[in-house]
Motif scaffolding. Structure first.
Motif, short mmCIF file in Angstrom:
data_model
loop_
_atom_site.label_atom_id
_atom_site.label_comp_id
_atom_site.label_asym_id
_atom_site.label_seq_id
_atom_site.Cartn_x
_atom_site.Cartn_y
_atom_site.Cartn_z
N GLY A 113 0.96 -1.23 -0.07
CA GLY A 113 0.11 0.11 -0.08
C GLY A 113 0.75 1.26 0.02
O GLY A 113 1.99 1.14 0.10
N GLU A 114 0.16 2.43 0.03
CA GLU A 114 0.84 3.76 -0.04
C GLU A 114 1.76 3.77 1.43
O GLU A 114 2.58 4.58 1.20
CB GLU A 114 -0.27 4.78 -0.12
CG GLU A 114 -0.78 4.86 -1.50
CD GLU A 114 -1.84 6.02 -1.87
OE1 GLU A 114 -2.03 6.56 -0.67
OE2 GLU A 114 -2.53 6.03 -2.77
N ASP A 115 1.28 3.14 2.22
CA ASP A 115 1.91 3.38 3.57
C ASP A 115 3.02 2.38 3.61
O ASP A 115 3.90 2.48 4.68
CB ASP A 115 0.94 2.84 4.85
CG ASP A 115 0.25 1.49 4.62
OD1 ASP A 115 0.85 0.77 3.74
OD2 ASP A 115 -0.35 1.04 5.46
N GLY A 116 3.29 1.56 2.50
CA GLY A 116 4.63 0.69 2.49
C GLY A 116 4.46 -0.59 3.25
O GLY A 116 5.47 -1.25 3.16
N ARG A 117 3.33 -0.74 3.50
CA ARG A 117 3.05 -2.17 4.09
C ARG A 117 2.35 -3.08 3.04
O ARG A 117 1.64 -3.11 2.60
CB ARG A 117 2.10 -1.95 5.38
CG ARG A 117 2.63 -1.30 6.56
CD ARG A 117 1.62 -1.05 7.53
NE ARG A 117 2.20 -0.25 9.00
CZ ARG A 117 1.67 0.05 9.74
NH1 ARG A 117 0.26 0.10 9.95
NH2 ARG A 117 2.34 0.53 10.88
N ALA A 118 2.91 -4.30 3.21
CA ALA A 118 2.43 -5.34 2.56
C ALA A 118 1.01 -6.25 3.03
O ALA A 118 1.19 -6.53 4.06
CB ALA A 118 3.50 -6.29 2.05
N ARG A 119 0.18 -6.35 2.29
CA ARG A 119 -1.00 -6.98 2.87
C ARG A 119 -1.58 -8.00 1.61
O ARG A 119 -1.28 -7.67 0.47
CB ARG A 119 -2.12 -6.01 3.20
CG ARG A 119 -1.88 -4.93 3.93
CD ARG A 119 -2.86 -4.08 4.09
NE ARG A 119 -2.66 -3.11 5.40
CZ ARG A 119 -1.98 -2.00 5.01
NH1 ARG A 119 -1.51 -1.76 3.97
NH2 ARG A 119 -1.92 -1.10 6.03
N PRO A 120 -2.42 -9.07 1.75
CA PRO A 120 -3.20 -9.77 0.78
C PRO A 120 -4.03 -8.87 0.11
O PRO A 120 -4.38 -7.82 0.63
CB PRO A 120 -3.79 -10.81 1.62
CG PRO A 120 -3.88 -10.31 2.91
CD PRO A 120 -2.78 -9.54 3.23
N ALA A 121 -4.31 -9.38 -1.24
CA ALA A 121 -5.26 -8.15 -1.95
C ALA A 121 -6.39 -8.15 -1.37
O ALA A 121 -7.24 -7.21 -1.43
CB ALA A 121 -5.18 -8.97 -3.30
N TRP A 122 -7.25 -9.23 -0.67
CA TRP A 122 -8.41 -9.13 -0.16
C TRP A 122 -8.54 -8.12 0.97
O TRP A 122 -9.75 -7.43 1.03
CB TRP A 122 -8.76 -10.33 0.45
CG TRP A 122 -8.20 -10.90 1.69
CD1 TRP A 122 -7.29 -11.88 1.76
CD2 TRP A 122 -8.50 -10.75 2.75
NE1 TRP A 122 -6.63 -12.16 3.02
CE2 TRP A 122 -7.61 -11.37 3.66
CE3 TRP A 122 -9.42 -9.82 3.72
CZ2 TRP A 122 -7.50 -11.41 5.09
CZ3 TRP A 122 -9.61 -9.93 4.96
CH2 TRP A 122 -8.52 -10.42 5.85
N ALA A 123 -7.46 -7.97 1.62
CA ALA A 123 -7.40 -6.80 2.76
C ALA A 123 -7.34 -5.56 2.10
O ALA A 123 -7.88 -4.63 2.90
CB ALA A 123 -6.11 -6.92 3.61
N THR A 124 -7.02 -5.25 1.03
CA THR A 124 -6.79 -3.84 0.48
C THR A 124 -8.26 -3.62 -0.27
O THR A 124 -8.46 -2.52 -1.08
CB THR A 124 -5.78 -3.85 -0.53
OG1 THR A 124 -5.98 -4.54 -1.67
CG2 THR A 124 -4.73 -4.08 0.33
#
Length: 204
Positions: free
Chosen positions: A6-17
């Protein structure tokens, strides 16, 4: 891609975004330990209502559920009678499924009945696995486990319904008994229950 930065530099699974509600839920709640009776009863209830539906539907109605079910106080919910059931069936803010509503009420009584033997938290957390998966892709995340099958059987033995192995595994993911955050996600290891190798850490 399974992980999205994300724009915050944190990686997440696609569903969480995929929505703000999912993002907040993933970042603050999913996979964090829940060890109190009311909290566990709420999550068992919501997982039961979610069966056959999307989790986003439940998140959108969560506050309505809390209002309708006395903030998931087992003592209060266990006292719901026929008139209250009909009231809930006319409540457009929740999932109006009679079987699920009745299951929530009977599960509240089952929760109360467990208290002399240590309570719902002890029963659930006694099924904590010794290791957790180390998924790198969404395809590696399973839907059931040996522990969820065993916990499902134990819950049913004590009078709970709508607690099949798949529903129970989703519960275990949600309350931190399994760490299914993808390797590389900023939330991996956030529960403090499992080490980097997937082995359970010494518990207090």
């Amino acid at each position: 891609m399974d992980l999205v930065t994300g724009e915050d530099g944190r990686a997440r699974p696609a569903w969480a975004t995929s929505s703000h509600a999912y993002l907040e839920y993933y970042d603050t709640e999913w996979g964090m330990p829940v060890r109190d009776e009311r909290g566990l009863f709420e999550r068992i209830s919501l997982e039961g209502f979610q069966a056959g539906l999307s989790w986003s539907t439940i998140l959108a109605k969560r506050e309505n559920f809390r209002d309708a079910f006395a903030n998931f106080d087992p003592d209060a919910v266990a006292g719901f009678g026929p008139a209250k059931i009909e009231e809930l069936m006319n409540n457009v803010g929740i999932i109006r499924n009679r079987r699920k509503i009745e299951a929530t009420i009977s599960n509240a009584q089952a929760t109360i009945d467990l208290r002399p033997d240590g309570g719902l938290p002890l029963l659930i957390w006694s099924h904590l696995p010794k290791t957790t998966p180390l998924p790198q892709t969404m395809d590696e995340i399973r839907a059931v486990s040996g522990e969820s099958v065993a916990l499902s059987k134990t819950l049913k033995k004590h009078g709970f319904t709508f607690v099949g192995p798949t529903t129970v595994y989703a519960l275990m993911q949600a309350i931190g008994m399994v760490d299914d955050h993808l390797i590389g996600s900023w939330r991996r290891g956030s529960s403090g229950i499992f080490g980097p190798d997937g082995r359970v850490l010494p518990q207090p």
